[in-house]
Enzyme design. Structure first.
Site, mmCIF file in Angstrom:
data_model
loop_
_atom_site.group_PDB
_atom_site.id
_atom_site.type_symbol
_atom_site.label_atom_id
_atom_site.label_comp_id
_atom_site.label_asym_id
_atom_site.label_seq_id
_atom_site.Cartn_x
_atom_site.Cartn_y
_atom_site.Cartn_z
ATOM 1 N N GLN A 18 11.937 -3.028 4.422
ATOM 2 C CA GLN A 18 11.322 -3.425 4.591
ATOM 3 C C GLN A 18 12.301 -5.242 4.635
ATOM 4 O O GLN A 18 12.678 -6.635 5.162
ATOM 5 C CB GLN A 18 10.478 -4.348 3.277
ATOM 6 C CG GLN A 18 9.406 -3.434 4.053
ATOM 7 C CD GLN A 18 8.213 -3.762 2.388
ATOM 8 O OE1 GLN A 18 8.352 -3.755 2.011
ATOM 9 N NE2 GLN A 18 7.046 -4.792 2.815
ATOM 10 N N HIS B 53 6.838 3.002 3.639
ATOM 11 C CA HIS B 53 7.832 2.449 4.528
ATOM 12 C C HIS B 53 8.953 3.002 4.738
ATOM 13 O O HIS B 53 9.533 2.583 6.212
ATOM 14 C CB HIS B 53 8.048 1.604 3.230
ATOM 15 C CG HIS B 53 7.145 0.066 3.867
ATOM 16 N ND1 HIS B 53 6.889 -0.684 5.138
ATOM 17 C CD2 HIS B 53 6.914 -0.804 2.694
ATOM 18 C CE1 HIS B 53 6.107 -1.703 4.937
ATOM 19 N NE2 HIS B 53 5.780 -2.372 3.947
ATOM 20 N N CYS C 157 1.179 -6.998 2.771
ATOM 21 C CA CYS C 157 2.242 -6.503 2.833
ATOM 22 C C CYS C 157 2.932 -7.609 3.060
ATOM 23 O O CYS C 157 2.830 -8.378 4.177
ATOM 24 C CB CYS C 157 2.389 -5.195 3.907
ATOM 25 S SG CYS C 157 3.885 -4.830 4.661
ATOM 26 N N LEU C 158 3.909 -7.449 2.146
ATOM 27 C CA LEU C 158 5.249 -8.367 2.770
ATOM 28 C C LEU C 158 5.300 -8.437 3.996
ATOM 29 O O LEU C 158 6.102 -10.257 4.204
ATOM 30 C CB LEU C 158 6.201 -8.588 2.168
ATOM 31 C CG LEU C 158 5.824 -9.366 0.655
ATOM 32 C CD1 LEU C 158 6.565 -8.658 -0.814
ATOM 33 C CD2 LEU C 158 4.786 -9.752 -0.030
ATOM 34 N N HIS D 184 1.947 3.294 -0.933
ATOM 35 C CA HIS D 184 2.415 1.699 0.274
ATOM 36 C C HIS D 184 3.726 1.990 0.579
ATOM 37 O O HIS D 184 4.169 2.147 1.869
ATOM 38 C CB HIS D 184 1.316 0.874 -0.295
ATOM 39 C CG HIS D 184 1.849 -0.334 1.148
ATOM 40 N ND1 HIS D 184 0.691 -1.075 1.748
ATOM 41 C CD2 HIS D 184 3.404 -0.477 1.328
ATOM 42 C CE1 HIS D 184 1.932 -2.143 2.451
ATOM 43 N NE2 HIS D 184 2.308 -2.138 2.092
ATOM 44 N N GLU D 185 4.346 1.446 -0.094
ATOM 45 C CA GLU D 185 5.623 1.780 -0.041
ATOM 46 C C GLU D 185 6.781 3.195 0.609
ATOM 47 O O GLU D 185 7.461 2.530 0.568
ATOM 48 C CB GLU D 185 6.690 0.978 -2.204
ATOM 49 C CG GLU D 185 5.930 -0.338 -2.329
ATOM 50 C CD GLU D 185 6.038 -1.283 -1.333
ATOM 51 O OE1 GLU D 185 6.440 -1.101 -0.219
ATOM 52 O OE2 GLU D 185 5.037 -2.349 -1.631
ATOM 53 N N GLY E 45 5.200 -4.600 -4.746
ATOM 54 C CA GLY E 45 5.694 -4.033 -4.176
ATOM 55 C C GLY E 45 6.632 -4.013 -3.219
ATOM 56 O O GLY E 45 6.416 -4.830 -1.904
HETATM 57 NI NI NI Z 1 4.467 -2.971 2.716
#
Ligand code: NI
Length: 176
Positions: free
Chosen positions: A56, A143, A97-98, A139-140, A51
Site C-alpha cells: 500500500q 495485499h 481499507c486505507l 486482509h493485509e 493494519g
Molecule cells: Ni487494506
C-alpha cells in the site's frame, strides 16, 4: 540506538494498479527495513487504520504492520508472513481499507488463523489470531498477493467503488 527520523508515507488508492503487485519475500531484516516498518506504523496510526501492508505504500516486499488493540499501543510487525493453520469455520465481518477510504463491506474469512512470520529482529514467531486480528492479518496478507478486499465483492459493487474512488481522487487533486 541511532535516532531514525520517522515519516508518514503516502498510501496508494484503489484502483491504482500497483496495488495488484505480488510482494517478494524479505531477504534481510536490517535497519532499512526496520525504518520502513516504523514509518508504516506511523502512517497507519495517523490514518486511524488497524493494519497496513508494504504494498500500500508502494514497497513490494512481504511486510505488514498492524495493531488491533483497543489502546492502540500494541504494534505488530510481520515479515514474510505465512498462514500455517486456519479454522474451518468462517466469519463474516465488515472491512475497510486505507487504500479504499470511506468504503466498508462484508467479507468472509477464516474465523481463526495462526501466522508464522519474522519479527523486527528477524526472529521467527507464531501469532494466533481471532476476531479483528484474524480479519486484519488475512486482509493485509491479501495485499501482499496483490489483492484488495473489494475484489471479494460483486462486479457491480466493484465498478461503483472504482468510479467513486476515481472521482474522490480527482476532487482532491483539484482542491490541492
Ligand atoms: Ni487494506
Amino acid at each position: 540506538m541511532p535516532n531514525m527520523p520517522m515519516a508518514q508515507l503516502s498510501i496508494l488508492r484503489y484502483p491504482d494498479l500497483r496495488l495488484n503487485t505480488v510482494a517478494k519475500p524479505v531477504a534481510v531484516v536490517d535497519d532499512r527495513l526496520r525504518a520502513l516498518a516504523a514509518d508504516m506504523l506511523e502512517t497507519m496510526y495517523a490514518a486511524d487504520g488497524v493494519g497496513l501492508a508494504a504494498t500500500q505504500v508502494d514497497q513490494h516486499i512481504q511486510l505488514i504492520v498492524m495493531d488491533t488493540s483497543e489502546q492502540r499501543d500494541q504494534p505488530v510487525v510481520l515479515i514474510n508472513p505465512e498462514i500455517i493453520q486456519r479454522s474451518e469455520d468462517m466469519a463474516l465481518n465488515e472491512e475497510g481499507c486505507l487504500s479504499v477510504p470511506t468504503v466498508y463491506d462484508k467479507v468472509e474469512r477464516h474465523a481463526r488463523v495462526t501466522v508464522r512470520a519474522l519479527d523486527r529482529d528477524g526472529q521467527p514467531f507464531d501469532m494466533e489470531a481471532e476476531g479483528l486480528g484474524a480479519v486484519c492479518v488475512q486482509h493485509e496478507m491479501d495485499h501482499l498477493l496483490g489483492k484488495v478486499f473489494v475484489e471479494y465483492l460483486s462486479p457491480l459493487k466493484r465498478v461503483r467503488i472504482r468510479t467513486r474512488m476515481l472521482k474522490k481522487t480527482r476532487e482532491e487533486q483539484r482542491a490541492a
